[in-house]
Design a protein around this motif. Structure first.
Motif, PDB file in Angstrom:
ATOM      1  N   LYS A  41       0.844  -1.198   0.000  1.00 18.60           N
ATOM      2  CA  LYS A  41       0.000   0.000   0.000  1.00 18.60           C
ATOM      3  C   LYS A  41       0.878   1.247   0.000  1.00 18.60           C
ATOM      4  O   LYS A  41       2.028   1.209   0.432  1.00 18.60           O
ATOM      5  N   ARG A  42       0.329   2.314  -0.505  1.00 22.12           N
ATOM      6  CA  ARG A  42       1.030   3.600  -0.530  1.00 22.12           C
ATOM      7  C   ARG A  42      -0.017   4.707  -0.535  1.00 22.12           C
ATOM      8  O   ARG A  42      -0.847   4.778  -1.435  1.00 22.12           O
ATOM      9  N   TRP A  43      -0.003   5.550   0.476  1.00 26.77           N
ATOM     10  CA  TRP A  43      -1.027   6.591   0.607  1.00 26.77           C
ATOM     11  C   TRP A  43      -0.813   7.692  -0.427  1.00 26.77           C
ATOM     12  O   TRP A  43       0.322   8.082  -0.724  1.00 26.77           O
ATOM     13  N   VAL A  44      -1.920   8.201  -0.973  1.00 24.86           N
ATOM     14  CA  VAL A  44      -1.856   9.312  -1.918  1.00 24.86           C
ATOM     15  C   VAL A  44      -3.020  10.262  -1.641  1.00 24.86           C
ATOM     16  O   VAL A  44      -4.156   9.819  -1.435  1.00 24.86           O
ATOM     17  N   PRO A  45      -2.765  11.573  -1.566  1.00 24.37           N
ATOM     18  CA  PRO A  45      -3.867  12.529  -1.377  1.00 24.37           C
ATOM     19  C   PRO A  45      -4.812  12.481  -2.570  1.00 24.37           C
ATOM     20  O   PRO A  45      -4.397  12.197  -3.697  1.00 24.37           O
ATOM     21  N   ILE A  46      -6.067  12.789  -2.352  1.00 20.10           N
ATOM     22  CA  ILE A  46      -7.049  12.713  -3.423  1.00 20.10           C
ATOM     23  C   ILE A  46      -6.730  13.682  -4.556  1.00 20.10           C
ATOM     24  O   ILE A  46      -7.062  13.441  -5.710  1.00 20.10           O
ATOM     25  N   GLY A  47      -6.042  14.769  -4.231  1.00 20.86           N
ATOM     26  CA  GLY A  47      -5.665  15.731  -5.260  1.00 20.86           C
ATOM     27  C   GLY A  47      -4.622  15.203  -6.224  1.00 20.86           C
ATOM     28  O   GLY A  47      -4.375  15.807  -7.268  1.00 20.86           O
ATOM     29  N   GLN A  48      -3.984  14.083  -5.878  1.00 21.90           N
ATOM     30  CA  GLN A  48      -2.973  13.489  -6.745  1.00 21.90           C
ATOM     31  C   GLN A  48      -3.477  12.219  -7.429  1.00 21.90           C
ATOM     32  O   GLN A  48      -2.701  11.383  -7.857  1.00 21.90           O
ATOM     33  N   VAL A  49      -4.795  12.105  -7.529  1.00 19.97           N
ATOM     34  CA  VAL A  49      -5.415  10.998  -8.253  1.00 19.97           C
ATOM     35  C   VAL A  49      -6.048  11.566  -9.521  1.00 19.97           C
ATOM     36  O   VAL A  49      -6.714  12.605  -9.479  1.00 19.97           O
ATOM     37  N   ARG A  90     -22.639   7.001  11.305  1.00 18.10           N
ATOM     38  CA  ARG A  90     -21.706   7.842  12.059  1.00 18.10           C
ATOM     39  C   ARG A  90     -20.624   8.422  11.142  1.00 18.10           C
ATOM     40  O   ARG A  90     -20.234   9.587  11.272  1.00 18.10           O
ATOM     41  N   LEU A  91     -20.140   7.603  10.216  1.00 13.84           N
ATOM     42  CA  LEU A  91     -19.077   8.029   9.302  1.00 13.84           C
ATOM     43  C   LEU A  91     -19.521   9.221   8.460  1.00 13.84           C
ATOM     44  O   LEU A  91     -18.771  10.184   8.270  1.00 13.84           O
ATOM     45  N   GLU A  92     -20.746   9.153   7.949  1.00 10.83           N
ATOM     46  CA  GLU A  92     -21.268  10.230   7.099  1.00 10.83           C
ATOM     47  C   GLU A  92     -21.420  11.539   7.866  1.00 10.83           C
ATOM     48  O   GLU A  92     -21.390  12.606   7.267  1.00 10.83           O
ATOM     49  N   ARG A  93     -21.575  11.457   9.168  1.00 12.88           N
ATOM     50  CA  ARG A  93     -21.750  12.668   9.964  1.00 12.88           C
ATOM     51  C   ARG A  93     -20.441  13.206  10.530  1.00 12.88           C
ATOM     52  O   ARG A  93     -20.373  14.362  10.923  1.00 12.88           O
ATOM     53  N   ALA A  94     -19.435  12.386  10.548  1.00 13.27           N
ATOM     54  CA  ALA A  94     -18.148  12.808  11.111  1.00 13.27           C
ATOM     55  C   ALA A  94     -17.162  13.267  10.046  1.00 13.27           C
ATOM     56  O   ALA A  94     -16.263  14.071  10.333  1.00 13.27           O
ATOM     57  N   LEU A  95     -17.316  12.758   8.806  1.00 11.74           N
ATOM     58  CA  LEU A  95     -16.348  13.037   7.745  1.00 11.74           C
ATOM     59  C   LEU A  95     -17.028  13.703   6.552  1.00 11.74           C
ATOM     60  O   LEU A  95     -18.226  13.506   6.312  1.00 11.74           O
ATOM     61  N   THR A  96     -16.263  14.480   5.804  1.00 14.01           N
ATOM     62  CA  THR A  96     -16.789  15.064   4.572  1.00 14.01           C
ATOM     63  C   THR A  96     -16.816  14.009   3.475  1.00 14.01           C
ATOM     64  O   THR A  96     -16.137  12.984   3.553  1.00 14.01           O
ATOM     65  N   LYS A  97     -17.587  14.272   2.438  1.00 12.14           N
ATOM     66  CA  LYS A  97     -17.650  13.348   1.305  1.00 12.14           C
ATOM     67  C   LYS A  97     -16.272  13.197   0.655  1.00 12.14           C
ATOM     68  O   LYS A  97     -15.871  12.095   0.269  1.00 12.14           O
ATOM     69  N   ARG A  98     -15.558  14.299   0.537  1.00 13.27           N
ATOM     70  CA  ARG A  98     -14.224  14.262  -0.065  1.00 13.27           C
ATOM     71  C   ARG A  98     -13.299  13.340   0.744  1.00 13.27           C
ATOM     72  O   ARG A  98     -12.548  12.551   0.170  1.00 13.27           O
ATOM     73  N   ARG A  99     -13.372  13.444   2.074  1.00 12.15           N
ATOM     74  CA  ARG A  99     -12.510  12.623   2.924  1.00 12.15           C
ATOM     75  C   ARG A  99     -12.911  11.149   2.840  1.00 12.15           C
ATOM     76  O   ARG A  99     -12.040  10.267   2.820  1.00 12.15           O
ATOM     77  N   ILE A 100     -14.202  10.871   2.786  1.00 13.22           N
ATOM     78  CA  ILE A 100     -14.666   9.486   2.657  1.00 13.22           C
ATOM     79  C   ILE A 100     -14.144   8.878   1.370  1.00 13.22           C
ATOM     80  O   ILE A 100     -13.652   7.740   1.356  1.00 13.22           O
ATOM     81  N   LEU A 101     -14.232   9.629   0.274  1.00 11.35           N
ATOM     82  CA  LEU A 101     -13.749   9.123  -1.009  1.00 11.35           C
ATOM     83  C   LEU A 101     -12.237   8.932  -0.979  1.00 11.35           C
ATOM     84  O   LEU A 101     -11.710   7.944  -1.505  1.00 11.35           O
ATOM     85  N   GLU A 102     -11.510   9.867  -0.358  1.00 11.99           N
ATOM     86  CA  GLU A 102     -10.064   9.754  -0.261  1.00 11.99           C
ATOM     87  C   GLU A 102      -9.664   8.506   0.532  1.00 11.99           C
ATOM     88  O   GLU A 102      -8.762   7.756   0.125  1.00 11.99           O
ATOM     89  N   LEU A 103     -10.336   8.269   1.640  1.00 13.48           N
ATOM     90  CA  LEU A 103     -10.054   7.080   2.444  1.00 13.48           C
ATOM     91  C   LEU A 103     -10.348   5.810   1.658  1.00 13.48           C
ATOM     92  O   LEU A 103      -9.553   4.864   1.660  1.00 13.48           O
ATOM     93  N   TYR A 104     -11.486   5.783   0.994  1.00 14.59           N
ATOM     94  CA  TYR A 104     -11.862   4.588   0.238  1.00 14.59           C
ATOM     95  C   TYR A 104     -10.843   4.263  -0.847  1.00 14.59           C
ATOM     96  O   TYR A 104     -10.427   3.108  -1.003  1.00 14.59           O
ATOM     97  N   LEU A 105     -10.416   5.272  -1.582  1.00 12.27           N
ATOM     98  CA  LEU A 105      -9.439   5.059  -2.650  1.00 12.27           C
ATOM     99  C   LEU A 105      -8.130   4.501  -2.108  1.00 12.27           C
ATOM    100  O   LEU A 105      -7.425   3.768  -2.810  1.00 12.27           O
ATOM    101  N   ASN A 106      -7.804   4.841  -0.876  1.00 14.45           N
ATOM    102  CA  ASN A 106      -6.530   4.412  -0.300  1.00 14.45           C
ATOM    103  C   ASN A 106      -6.581   3.092   0.454  1.00 14.45           C
ATOM    104  O   ASN A 106      -5.526   2.525   0.761  1.00 14.45           O
ATOM    105  N   VAL A 107      -7.779   2.595   0.759  1.00 17.84           N
ATOM    106  CA  VAL A 107      -7.859   1.319   1.486  1.00 17.84           C
ATOM    107  C   VAL A 107      -8.543   0.222   0.686  1.00 17.84           C
ATOM    108  O   VAL A 107      -8.524  -0.948   1.087  1.00 17.84           O
ATOM    109  N   ALA A 108      -9.135   0.562  -0.451  1.00 15.90           N
ATOM    110  CA  ALA A 108      -9.814  -0.445  -1.269  1.00 15.90           C
ATOM    111  C   ALA A 108      -8.813  -1.470  -1.791  1.00 15.90           C
ATOM    112  O   ALA A 108      -7.650  -1.145  -2.069  1.00 15.90           O
ATOM    113  N   GLU A 109      -9.270  -2.703  -1.925  1.00 16.63           N
ATOM    114  CA  GLU A 109      -8.412  -3.785  -2.420  1.00 16.63           C
ATOM    115  C   GLU A 109      -8.489  -3.848  -3.936  1.00 16.63           C
ATOM    116  O   GLU A 109      -9.565  -3.858  -4.517  1.00 16.63           O
TER     117      GLU A 109
END
Length: 325
Positions: free
Chosen positions: A61-69, A144-163
Motif C-alpha cells: 500500500k502507498r497513501w496518496v492525497p485525493i488531489g494526486q489521483v 456515524r461516518l457520514e456525519r463525522a467526515l466530509t464526502k471528499r474525505r470518505i472518497l479519499e479514504l476509500y481510494l486508499n484502502v480499497a483492495e
C-alpha cells in the motif's frame, strides 16, 4: 425449566442488542477526519487468511492525497461503485430496493447495493462475514461516518484502502502494480479497468482479457467519454497540439501567403489575432462529483447509469462476478 429458557433467551437478546448498540460510540470514527489508517480490519483479516494457509504474503500500500489521483480515476470509481455518492447520506435506498427484488427473484444473494461509505466502513472496522449482526454494525458505523467526515474525505479514504488485488491496497499501489505509473497519470481506459475489478479484485485482473473485465471497463469508459471526463482516441488526436518547435505546413493563397487554418491557428500553430476563423472554445469539463469548475456551466446531473449492483445486462458470453457481500 421454561422460565430458565425464557430468561436465557431474553438475556441473549439483551446482550446482542447491547453489543450492537455499543457501535454508536465505539470505535472512534471521527479520528479518520485527519488521521490516515495504518492497517484496516480488512487488511488484518487478509493477513490472517494467509497465515492460516501458510502463505508468505504481505500488504502492499502507498497513501496518496485525493488531489494526486487522476480525475478520470475518481469518476470511474464513482460510476462503477456509487454514482449517487454525493446525493445520498450513506445509503442508496433505491438501489437497496432493486437489489432486494433481484435477490428475491433469484432465490439467493445475487446483487448488492453497498455505497462507497458502506464499503469504507466494512474495510476500516469490520470483516467480510455475512451475518445480520454485521449488517447492523455496518449501518450504525456508516451513519456515524457520514456525519463525522466530509464526502471528499470518505472518497479519499476509500481510494486508499480499497483492495485492487491479492495484497494490493489503495489506488497508488494499484496504479504502480498494474500500469507502472502513479495514480495521477492514469488514462481514462486504465481508470475504467481498475474500477471494473473492484467488485471482486481477487477473481478479476485489470490487465486481463476476461470477458467481464472488458465489458465492464468499456461500459465505464464510454460513460466517462460521454460525460467529458475521458477523451476518445480520435478526439484526443484532434485536440492535441503539436510539440513546441514543430512547424505546421499551412495552405497558401494565390499570393503565396499562408492561410490560417480552421480553428483560427496561424502558420505557427498559435491562435490568430485577426478575429477570423477563431477556434471553437474548449468545452468546460463536466462537474466532477458535485464540484462545478469556476469557468464552466454545471453539467447535467448523472443519469441512471450507476453500475454498482445494477450493471446493464452484458452479452450472453460476458461473465458476471459474484455480488460483493
Amino acid at each position: 425449566m421454561r422460565k430458565l429458557i425464557k430468561w436465557l433467551v431474553a438475556a441473549a437478546l439483551f446482550g446482542a442488542v447491547a453489543f450492537v448498540a455499543a457501535y454508536f460510540v465505539y470505535p472512534d470514527v471521527g479520528q479518520y477526519a485527519t488521521k490516515n489508517p495504518d492497517k484496516t480490519a480488512f487488511m488484518l483479516w487478509r493477513e490472517e487468511q494467509w497465515a492460516e494457509k501458510g502463505q508468505k504474503k504481505r500488504i502492499t500500500k502507498r497513501w496518496v492525497p485525493i488531489g494526486q489521483v487522476a480525475p478520470a480515476m475518481l469518476k470511474a470509481v464513482l460510476i462503477g461503485e456509487d454514482d449517487k455518492f454525493y446525493q445520498h447520506e450513506g445509503f442508496d435506498f433505491e438501489a437497496l430496493e432493486q437489489a432486494l427484488e433481484k435477490n428475491m427473484k433469484a432465490g439467493r444473494f445475487k446483487a448488492g447495493a453497498s455505497t462507497i461509505s458502506q464499503q469504507l466502513t466494512k474495510n476500516l472496522f469490520l470483516s467480510p462475514e455475512k451475518s445480520l449482526t454485521r449488517k447492523f454494525k455496518e449501518a450504525i458505523l456508516t451513519w456515524r461516518l457520514e456525519r463525522a467526515l466530509t464526502k471528499r474525505r470518505i472518497l479519499e479514504l476509500y481510494l486508499n484502502v480499497a483492495e485492487w488485488g491479492d495484497g494490493v491496497f489503495g489506488i497508488e499501489a494499484a496504479a504502480r502494480h498494474y500500469f507502472k505509473k502513479p495514480a495521477s497519470a492514469l488514462s481514462g481506459m486504465e481508470a475504467a479497468r481498475l474500477a471494473a475489478v473492484l467488485p471482486n479484485p481477487i477473481r478479476f485482473n485489470p490487465l486481463s482479457d476476461q470477458k467481464y473485465v472488458t465489458f465492464r471497463a468499456n461500459l465505464i469508459h464510454n460513460i466517462l467519454v460521454r460525460r467529458g471526463i475521458a477523451i476518445d482516441d480520435f478526439q484526443e488526436v484532434m485536440d492535441t497540439r503539436d510539440d513546441p518547435g514543430v512547424e505546421n505546413a499551412a495552405p497558401s493563397d494565390a499570393s503565396g501567403a499562408q492561410v490560417s487554418g480552421a480553428g483560427g491557428a496561424n502558420g505557427s500553430g498559435q491562435p490568430s489575432d485577426q478575429g477570423q476563423g477563431q477556434g471553437q472554445a474548449e468545452p468546460a469539463p463536466e462537474r466532477l462529483a458535485g464540484r462545478t469548475p469556476a469557468d464552466g456551466p454545471p453539467a447535467a446531473e448523472p443519469g441512471p447509469e450507476r453500475l454498482a449492483g445494477r450493471v446493464p445486462a452484458p452479452p450472453a458470453e460476458a461473465a458476471q462476478p459474484p455480488a460483493r457481500p
